[in-house]
Design a protein around this motif. Structure first.
Motif, PDB file in Angstrom:
ATOM      1  N   PHE A   1       0.822  -1.211   0.000  1.00 40.93           N
ATOM      2  CA  PHE A   1       0.000   0.000   0.000  1.00 40.93           C
ATOM      3  C   PHE A   1       0.858   1.264   0.000  1.00 40.93           C
ATOM      4  O   PHE A   1       0.534   2.238  -0.682  1.00 40.93           O
TER       5      PHE A   1
ATOM      6  N   GLU B   1      -3.793   5.579   0.584  1.00 37.70           N
ATOM      7  CA  GLU B   1      -3.125   4.278   0.507  1.00 37.70           C
ATOM      8  C   GLU B   1      -1.858   4.260   1.365  1.00 37.70           C
ATOM      9  O   GLU B   1      -1.577   3.259   2.034  1.00 37.70           O
TER      10      GLU B   1
ATOM     11  N   PHE C   1      -8.953   0.363   4.375  1.00 37.34           N
ATOM     12  CA  PHE C   1      -8.437  -0.650   3.463  1.00 37.34           C
ATOM     13  C   PHE C   1      -9.573  -1.276   2.656  1.00 37.34           C
ATOM     14  O   PHE C   1      -9.513  -1.353   1.428  1.00 37.34           O
TER      15      PHE C   1
END
Length: 168
Positions: free
Chosen positions: A48, A86, A106
């Motif tokens: 991420f 992210e 998420f």
């Protein structure tokens, strides 16, 4: 009468070898039990952070795909903001804090990736066939694995809280 040393008989050496193999298996499974989920959490966090940073620095290969999928938002700022979210998700996974909040972000982000399949099926599927994915379609569908990984990490939240770690 059978020969006691034939192929159907287990010798002490065989038992010893099986015992060593079993001990090695126990140690390996113990290692996986101890480190599998933490490594999954850390690797998700790194992915991420990496993907988010690519968006922030405007070098992501999926920036155009994001812009065309979320066409109602100005991509000049949205792609970078998405990248920032992210990175925040990645950092939260990496340090393992506030996992409930991090995992909620998420899952929202991950579910958003599937918009490509709905909004741009011509980009995701070859000749409109949902069984024939394009490169972009494969990129999106592989997120099922990331979602599953997030579920595994999420399954640890209550255990982590009991052990005294912060899990808002």
């Amino acid at each position: 009468m059978r020969d006691r040393t034939g192929p159907d008989r287990e010798t002490p050496a065989d038992r010893s070898l099986l015992g060593r193999a079993d001990e090695l298996d126990r140690r390996f499974v113990g290692f996986l039990n101890r480190w599998g989920i933490p490594m999954l959490r850390v690797s998700l966090g790194l992915v991420f952070i990496w993907f988010g940073a690519l968006k922030i620095f405007r070098v992501s290969p999926v920036a155009d795909l994001v812009a065309r999928t979320v066409y109602w938002v100005d991509p000049s700022w949205f792609v970078a903001v998405l990248g920032g979210v992210e990175v925040i998700i990645g950092l939260g996974l990496l340090v393992g804090r506030a996992l409930r909040t991090v995992l909620a972000l998420f899952w929202l982000q991950m579910l958003g990736t599937f918009l490509v399949l709905i909004i741009q099926p011509d980009v995701a599927f070859q000749r409109g066939n949902p069984l024939l994915l394009t490169v972009e379609g494969e990129f999106v569908v592989k997120n099922l694995v990331l979602l599953s990984a997030g579920m595994v990490v999420g399954s640890t939240v209550r255990r982590r809280r009991r052990s005294g770690e912060d899990q808002r």
